[in-house]
Design an enzyme around this catalytic site. Structure first.
Site, PDB file in Angstrom:
ATOM      1  N   SER A   1      59.310  61.546  63.828  1.00 64.58           N
ATOM      2  CA  SER A   1      59.819  60.224  64.035  1.00 64.58           C
ATOM      3  C   SER A   1      59.972  59.218  62.947  1.00 64.58           C
ATOM      4  O   SER A   1      59.081  59.471  62.027  1.00 64.58           O
ATOM      5  CB  SER A   1      59.254  59.467  65.210  1.00 64.58           C
ATOM      6  OG  SER A   1      59.620  58.487  65.519  1.00 64.58           O
TER       7      SER A   1
ATOM      8  N   TYR B   1      51.321  55.568  68.195  1.00 64.39           N
ATOM      9  CA  TYR B   1      52.565  56.612  68.158  1.00 64.39           C
ATOM     10  C   TYR B   1      52.763  57.057  66.770  1.00 64.39           C
ATOM     11  O   TYR B   1      52.928  58.064  66.249  1.00 64.39           O
ATOM     12  CB  TYR B   1      53.612  56.295  69.029  1.00 64.39           C
ATOM     13  CG  TYR B   1      54.816  57.158  68.903  1.00 64.39           C
ATOM     14  CD1 TYR B   1      54.871  58.194  69.790  1.00 64.39           C
ATOM     15  CD2 TYR B   1      55.897  56.726  68.223  1.00 64.39           C
ATOM     16  CE1 TYR B   1      56.065  59.009  69.715  1.00 64.39           C
ATOM     17  CE2 TYR B   1      57.212  57.573  68.390  1.00 64.39           C
ATOM     18  CZ  TYR B   1      57.052  58.877  68.908  1.00 64.39           C
ATOM     19  OH  TYR B   1      58.341  59.519  68.994  1.00 64.39           O
TER      20      TYR B   1
END
Lengths: 444, 247
Positions: B138, B151
């Site tokens: 990501s 995250y």
């Protein structure tokens, strides 16, 4: 809360918008709420797919479940788009039994509106071809219904506008085609009488439809082009277009309307000019058969993305009625004349012959159906109220999937099985539980 | 006759996993879907098999049950040519700040599980002398930010792991691809207001994965090029300024 409207962008309503991720999630979503209706791709024109309180989006229910290449039998979840079915199966030589005028609809929506195609006079509506469906009822129960099982529920759900339960899955048969081409025949009709005669004469064709130039007046009122077509065989393609691919690929929307057009864009002069060109192009090709790929034949407007925006921010209504055969000529003539006199022009109107009806609330019945788009204004809404009276007097009715404005009285007069439908709804506990803005407006 | 290639999609019930599996199946690959929920995986597998007329099978795997990984790899009918790991858990940053078990779940799901599993496949691929590994990481891993650093840090770890793996295995002919999708319109982001130009559709991510892994042989891919620019700028901001920003 989210503001939702149908394809016509009129009316707009606030509603809670939720989404079912899996078929298994539907019963509990249904149990927790009242005033709910399922929504597919939002292609109903008016308020049919807007929940009175909650709207249940079905687009994630988009899995194909099984397919038998021998029989063509396909089972899909209700949120599967017709466009997906076409993209997957046309290249393999299969075509849906019935397709409406846009491929951006879901199978659930096609059943709920019992959509008809250019072949209704031959094969009936889409509901006619549904063999079986799985329905989540307001009680939390999930049932399978077909013509031999839970028969009444089946008949009420076909054309039932989502008011009997949430359609979860459906099974129907695709039909074999040799090619992805349509062998089309164009007939020119100078007026409405000729158009109706031509449609009736082309009733043996698999598909037929008339596009009326709404702005032709006086003796040429109802001037139209009748497109009759068959799925082309390999032999036809080889002789008419040697070397062509047998299955032309589905095109992507090439152009789209990026903004809401201002009101003058649909002025009489521009629309007339468009229609004149359109009509002349049709006349040139009339008389002899030629080949058209399936996509532009069935879905001419799908090539223009967001075409609903040409009517501007105020939106538009589509007026679609069906008139029994005996009264069709005079009544449709009167309706067309009233609309052309106002001159707030639809580009074109569509005229089609329909066969017998199927579901309790299905729109189609034997007769001729006329559909045209009109921009929303006070004058137009007033005009349509007057047209409703003409339709009712002729024993006709209006299509719920297009409707945004008819009165409960007009609706009741046109749908003789309404009481049976309402009884079933009470028995199911759907009354008050499954409610769209449309059903609330029409007291269904 | 050419032998049919096979791909294992880890995270076969996610929207990106589904789109990627479908894209591989349409390209003629045999598809193995690994997922925790059998019904959901079966639902995707049937759909893909119909749409692509392909061969799709389901294999149960819990990305947090790392001790079962070896047995899982052994249980597969073939050692796949390509493994794509799309597993991800955005979690809730605010909750992760105070709830250690939630933070652990986010860290393990985004880093530990995917890294260990791909590491295991890397060993098998090295022994065979061929294979491609694709990790969906990501842009959140490019620089830790207040809004999603739990995250983001797990993804950063995953990105670093893939980078090291690539560095180590390149001489052996094993390809390792890192994909950074940016925003994607999926169930994970449902309900968020996402900027249009920065948001990809799942099938766009799928096409980018296939292009990078099977066609162009790229190493690190931002699905939308604009993300490379955005993240280059964000990473270029000096820390003493960055720490006061809210982006």
């Amino acid at each position: 809360m989210t503001e939702l409207s149908g394809w016509g962008r009129y009316p707009r309503h606030e509603t809670e918008l939720i989404s079912a991720g899996t078929p298994a999630a539907i019963p509990s979503l249904l149990a927790e709420r009242t005033g709910l209706i399922a929504r597919g791709r939002g292609r109903a024109y008016g308020d049919a797919a807007i929940g009175d309180q909650t709207t249940l989006g079905s687009c994630q229910l988009n899995r194909m479940r099984s397919f038998d290449p021998v029989s063509g039998r396909l089972t899909v979840e209700a949120g599967v788009q017709l466009a997906d079915i076409l993209a997957v199966f046309v290249p393999r030589g299969f075509f849906p039994p019935v397709v409406p005028g846009t491929k951006f609809v879901t199978v659930g929506g096609m059943i709920a509106a019992d959509v008809h195609g250019k072949n209704h006079h031959r094969v009936g509506g889409f509901g006619n071809h549904v063999e079986e469906m799985t329905l989540a009822l307001p009680s939390g129960e999930t049932v399978v219904c077909s013509r031999s099982r839970n028969t009444e529920l089946f008949e009420a759900t076909v054309g039932g506008m989502g008011l009997t339960g949430v359609i979860v899955e459906a099974t129907f048969c695709l039909r074999p085609i040799e090619t992805g081409w349509m062998r089309q025949h164009t007939v020119v009709a100078g007026n409405l009488d000729e158009a109706i005669s031509a449609l009736s004469a082309s009733a043996s064709a698999s598909y037929s439809v008339a596009w009326i130039d709404c702005l032709a007046l006086g003796p040429s009122l109802g001037r139209s082009l009748i497109y009759a077509a068959e799925h082309a065989s390999v032999r036809h393609v080889e002789s008419l277009r040697p070397g062509a691919e047998l299955f032309p690929s589905s095109r992507r929307g090439r152009v789209s309307v990026p903004i809401d057009l201002p009101p003058f864009a649909l002025g009489r002069v521009s629309v007339s000019a468009f229609n004149e060109l359109y009509f002349r192009a049709g006349v040139i090709t009339s008389g002899y058969p030629f080949l058209v790929p399936w996509d532009p034949y069935f879905f001419p407007l799908d090539g223009i993305g967001d075409w609903n925006r040409i009517y501007g921010r105020r939106g538009f209504v589509q007026y679609q009625c069906v008139i029994p055969i005996s009264a069709a000529r005079s009544t449709l003539g009167e309706i067309l004349e009233r609309i052309t006199r106002v001159g707030t022009g639809s580009f074109l109107a569509v005229l089609k012959q329909l066969g017998p009806s199927s579901g309790l609330l299905s729109f189609p019945r034997e007769g001729y159906t006329l559909a045209l788009d009109l921009p929303v204004s006070r004058d137009v809404l007033q005009l349509l109220n007057e047209l409703d009276e003409i339709v009712v007097a002729a024993g006709g009715r209006l299509y719920l999937a297009k409707d945004a404005r008819q009165s409960p009285e007009t609706f009741m007069a046109g749908y003789p099985h309404l009481a049976r439908f309402q009884d079933l709804r009470r028995a199911l506990g759907a009354d008050g539980h499954l409610v769209s803005k449309l059903s609330a407006r029409l007291n269904i | 006759m050419q032998v049919q290639k096979s791909v294992l999609i880890v995270g076969g019930t996610s929207d990106i996993g589904r789109a990627t599996a479908l894209a591989y199946a349409q390209a003629g690959w045999r598809v193995l879907l690994a997922a925790r929920n059998e019904d959901a995986a079966r639902r995707n597998a049937d759909d893909i098999a119909i749409r692509a007329e392909g061969n799709v099978s389901v294999h149960l795997l819990d990305i947090l049950e790392t001790t079962g990984f070896s047995a899982f790899v052994d249980s597969l009918p073939v050692l796949p040519d390509t493994v794509v790991c799309v597993v991800g858990e955005l979690g809730d940053q605010a909750q992760a700040q105070v709830d250690l078990s939630h933070a652990t779940l986010v860290l393990r799901t985004n880093f530990e599980g995917p890294a260990l599993l791909l590491g295991l496949f890397a060993e098998r691929f090295a022994a065979r002398g061929s294979g491609t590994l694709v990790g969906v990481s990501s842009v959140a891993g490019d620089r830790g930010r207040a809004s999603n650093y739990v995250y983001g840090s797990a993804k950063a770890g995953f990105t670093a792991f893939l980078s090291g793996l690539r560095n180590r295995l390149a001489p052996a002919g094993i390809k390792v691809v890192t994909t950074k999708p940016g925003f994607v319109r999926t169930r994970m982001t449902a309900g968020m207001k996402l900027p249009l130009v920065l948001t990809a559709e799942p099938d766009e991510v799928a096409r980018a994965i296939i292009a990078a892994a099977e066609l162009k042989g790229r190493d690190v891919v931002y699905v939308r090029g604009i993300w490379w620019m955005v993240m280059t700028i964000i990473c270029g901001i000096p820390e003493r300024i960055f720490k006061r920003l809210r982006i």
